[in-house]
Design an enzyme around this catalytic site. Structure first.
Site, mmCIF file in Angstrom:
data_model
loop_
_atom_site.group_PDB
_atom_site.id
_atom_site.type_symbol
_atom_site.label_atom_id
_atom_site.label_comp_id
_atom_site.label_asym_id
_atom_site.label_seq_id
_atom_site.Cartn_x
_atom_site.Cartn_y
_atom_site.Cartn_z
ATOM 1 N N ASN A 424 56.088 51.125 31.193
ATOM 2 C CA ASN A 424 56.455 52.321 31.941
ATOM 3 C C ASN A 424 55.318 53.331 31.853
ATOM 4 O O ASN A 424 54.841 53.646 30.766
ATOM 5 C CB ASN A 424 57.724 52.948 31.355
ATOM 6 C CG ASN A 424 58.103 54.241 32.049
ATOM 7 O OD1 ASN A 424 58.492 54.241 33.209
ATOM 8 N ND2 ASN A 424 57.968 55.365 31.350
ATOM 9 N N GLU A 425 54.866 53.784 32.999
ATOM 10 C CA GLU A 425 53.841 54.829 33.062
ATOM 11 C C GLU A 425 52.607 54.448 32.250
ATOM 12 O O GLU A 425 52.076 55.256 31.477
ATOM 13 C CB GLU A 425 54.419 56.177 32.613
ATOM 14 C CG GLU A 425 55.539 56.653 33.520
ATOM 15 C CD GLU A 425 56.178 57.965 33.089
ATOM 16 O OE1 GLU A 425 55.824 58.480 32.012
ATOM 17 O OE2 GLU A 425 57.041 58.462 33.831
#
Length: 819
Positions: A424-425
């Protein structure tokens, strides 16, 4: 004493969910805890060995599950504690098996854990979210050899456990992540007895064609066999959702290997699993040797799914729009240490809201969550905690691969799981001095290959790392239309642009923050300042409350009114996007975070549709009106006690309902009947412009669908007096019952008119016998909080005595009340 090496895998059979549950017990009670480090494990056992009552430092009695950040994560005046915490308990060991094994099974502890039997370290584990086991059999036997020790501990075995969530750049997840990296034994810990031969895991692969006509079930077992037993018999029984046994077989082994295929079963016209009918088959496997048996149960489901290339999501041959949300392990008063009852309540609330999909962010979550997703019918994206910060060294990379392996193996059998999330990210740098996109791509490819090697049946996915979107099967860009970028009416246009750039598109994370109890007569005013973005990506600095271009996250009012409009628009648009696989609102529940100290509730991400204690915000009912079948109607404003405007001015009343039509009554007078039309924004056409009278107003709706009727009713005040500059605070008691008092603070101008747009911070205090109920991370459970429409509340326990409560705000005289 020799060191015991912990297996890198979990023993599923050792949990309370197996059929021989009487041989497994949760170790919940009678623990002692120290929020500090020790000079060594000897300090944990010294008081008993020395025969002295002196104990330095002081331990406290607690029960598991337990996080030592239960309150300080949302204490407005401190950074949350990151360091060591010790737990100790003397266990009575009574293994009923001849030459049996005694196991400690951790369902999750954060973030580094060491386990001791007496003063001998028997295992270590790194990672706060996967399950793991410790075989303490030999260490217990060694301890018992010394009769003096046994006598001192009254025949019990001293266990000490050190957990540690100290900041460490070479660990996942990054401390830059928008959630707390908690410490403690915050999931259940089990004491398990097994025979000398038992199961490590059972992998049950249930597959079916898209037509649902032919299913197959392949069963593999991995044995736990520390004594290298060769001869054993394995029995397999499969029962369908109606309780009918569809297969029974046995297999004799004379040269037992670590992992064996034990059955392949054809199932004609299996009863399919889906969100509307979460049908589960029971697989029961028993291994027998020397007259002792170990039994292991797994639930499986037959379903066929597909993310259509350049198209929607298909389940069992039909399109299904994924209607999703997200979950963090976090709750008021306990942080990550949620009980099974709390988890069950939360998951049922999601299902009742209409959810059929969930992304578990941003780490492997409790087995209880996955079991509930199976039984409730909620499809799952589960991911490892490679979240923000860039990419570390070899230790860091190995941890990620180990976490991915454990997550897939431990949750392999759940029919609810359709996606393994790899990160994520991951385009978010700053943990390390270098940020190399090529290295991140290479590592992402390693994880992608590993996931497919371990499980060919599920898809891989990531969110927000554009330079890796070609690696995974399914990609979610960052689209925050109407919050971090642009305006919410751009949502469909932006989504289609992103959809066209990848083969398989799924939009997870959208929404915005709302301060529970804050409402607005003109919620969309901030949109006039915001330029169309053309994309909805969250960029560096967008989450900040200062600087940069105009954006609703900074310039909006953070009202429930605005977020309901944003959600309403998104949901009505999703009904007109036939190419859309689905979305997931971020998140279901408000959660704590170290990176948002200046939010209206300090250290809270307030994007949830329920508060951290399960209190529903108004947005919950917007989702219900689009996603649920059971007839419902909800007048907007149950938590909006005072509306305002000019005398005779009309005000909009909205009703969120899935009814065909609804009739509104204000002070007993009908305002007419409206038909529901999902494309008639806002509130799907169920809105009325009405004139309130000054003072008390009663609003009632009667909603109908066919012969069904549902009624909702609220009372609101209407204020026409205009307020000036805030001048004083007043405190009043609103509830006093069963030793608990609720007090309300109001901010008034010099003429005692309530300042209904006031958003000042106030801080409550208490002197005397009572105890404030604060550090809950809620709008009504925080001693420091922004006002909602000029008011704020908090509660306290009287403890049978008297107290003086205070409330203060910068530039305003402090107010007092005797209680």
């Amino acid at each position: 004493m020799k060191r015991i090496i912990v297996l890198p895998v979990i023993l599923f059979v050792f949990t309370i969910f197996s059929s021989n549950a009487q041989q497994s017990q949760r170790l919940n009670n009678d623990w002692e805890f120290l929020k500090s480090d020790l000079g060594g494990v000897w300090e944990a056992v010294r008081p008993v060995v020395a025969g002295s009552s002196e104990s330095v430092p002081l331990w406290t009695k607690i029960n598991l599950p337990h996080s030592f950040n239960a309150e300080d994560a949302v204490d407005p005046d401190v950074n949350y504690y990151q360091g060591a915490g010790w737990y100790r308990k003397n266990l009575k060991i009574e293994n009923p098996y001849n030459n049996g094994r005694t196991i400690l099974h951790f369902e999750g502890a954060g973030q580094k854990t060491a386990v001791y039997v007496y003063n001998t370290k028997v295992a270590e584990h790194v990672g706060g979210y996967d399950e793991w086991t410790v075989d303490i059999t030999d260490a217990v036997a060694d301890f018992k050899k010394d009769s003096a020790f046994t006598k001192r501990f009254a025949g019990k075995i001293p266990i000490a456990i050190r957990t540690d969530n100290t900041r460490d750049l070479e660990m996942m997840p990054s401390d830059l992540s928008d959630f707390n990296v908690y410490g403690g034994i915050y999931r259940y810990l089990n004491l398990v007895y097994t025979p000398s031969l038992s199961f490590d895991k059972v992998f049950a692969l249930a597959e079916v064609d898209a037509a649902g006509k032919l299913g197959s079930l392949k069963i593999f077992s991995r044995f736990y066999n520390p004594k290298n037993i060769n001869n054993a018999k394995v029995n397999i029984k499969v029962t369908d959702p109606n309780g009918k046994i569809i297969s029974e077989s046995g297999k004799q082994f004379s040269d037992l290997k670590l992992q064996e295929e034990i059955a392949q079963i054809q199932v004609k016209k299996p009863i399919l699993w889906s969100p509307n009918a979460p049908n589960l088959y029971l697989v029961e496997v028993t291994v027998e040797q020397n007259g002792e048996k170990a039994t292991h149960n797994e639930n499986v489901g037959f379903r066929n799914f597909e993310f259509v290339k350049k198209g929607p999501f298909m389940l069992n041959g039909k399109r299904l729009l994924l209607r999703g949300t997200h979950r963090h392990e976090d709750h008021a008063g306990v942080a990550a240490a949620m009980t099974e009852e709390m988890i069950r309540t939360e998951m049922q609330m999601m299902k009742d809201m209409g959810v059929n999909f969930i992304r578990l962010g941003h780490y492997q979550q409790s087995r209880i969550v996955l079991n509930l997703c199976d039984s409730l019918g909620i499809l799952v994206w589960e991911e490892i905690p490679w979240c923000r910060g860039g990419l570390g060294g070899e230790v860091y990379k190995e941890q990620g691969k180990r976490m991915l392996t454990n997550m897939i193996e431990q949750h392999y059998n759940h029919p609810s799981v359709i996606i393994w999330g790899l990160g994520n990210e991951n385009d978010w740098p700053n943990d390390f001095s270098t940020f190399d996109k090529n290295e991140i791509r290479a590592y992402m490819s390693e994880l992608n290959d590993l996931s497919h090697k371990l499980d060919i049946t599920r898809k891989t996915a990531i969110r927000r790392c554009d330079f890796c979107k070609d690696i995974v099967d399914v990609y979610s860009p960052s689209i925050w239309a109407g919050w971090y970028r642009g305006i919410y009416t751009e949502y469909k246009e932006i989504s289609k642009k992103e959809f066209d750039t990848v083969d398989r598109f799924l939009h997870v994370e959208w929404g915005g923050d709302s301060h529970a109890g804050r409402h607005s007569e003109s919620p969309d005013d901030a949109l006039s300042k915001v330029k169309k973005a053309g994309n909805g990506d969250e960029r560096a600095g967008d989450a900040s409350l200062y600087g940069g271009g105009a954006r609703v996250s900074k310039d909006g009012d953070w009202s429930e009114s605005y977020i309901c409009n944003l959600i309403d628009w998104h949901l009505k648009e999703q009904e007109t996007m036939p190419w859309l696989s689905g979305t997931a609102y971020w998140p279901f529940k408000d959660f704590s975070t170290p990176v948002r100290p200046e939010n209206p509730v300090p250290y809270m991400n307030q994007k949830g549709v329920v508060e951290r204690d399960f209190t529903k915000k108004e947005a919950y009912y917007v989702f219900q009106s689009y996603w649920t079948n059971n007839l419902m109607a909800h007048i907007y404003g149950h938590s909006w006690p005072v509306r305002w405007g000019n005398t005779g001015e009309t005000r909009m009343v909205k009703v969120y309902s899935n009814a065909d039509e609804a009739e509104l009554f204000v002070n007993g007078k009908s305002q007419g009947v409206k038909k529901r039309n999902s494309q008639d924004f806002p509130a799907a056409g169920l809105r009325w412009m009405v004139k309130y009278k000054e003072g008390t107003n009663t609003i009632k709706v009667i909603a109908k669908r066919g012969k069904e009727t549902v009624i909702d009713e609220i009372t609101q005040q209407y204020q026409t007096d205009k307020w000036g500059k805030p001048a004083k605070l007043v405190l009043q008691k609103t509830v006093d019952a069963d030793g608990k008092i609720t007090i309300e603070a109001k901010l008034l101008d010099a003429n005692n008119v309530l300042c209904l747009d006031a958003r000042d911070y106030v801080e409550f205090g208490l002197t005397g016998d009572g105890e404030l109920i604060d550090n809950q991370g809620t709008s009504s459970g925080s001693r420091k909080v922004q006002l909602y429409n000029g008011r704020a509340v908090i509660s306290l326990f009287t403890n049978g005595g008297k107290s003086v409560a205070t409330v203060k705000s910068v530039g305003i005289p402090t107010a007092f009340i005797n209680l």
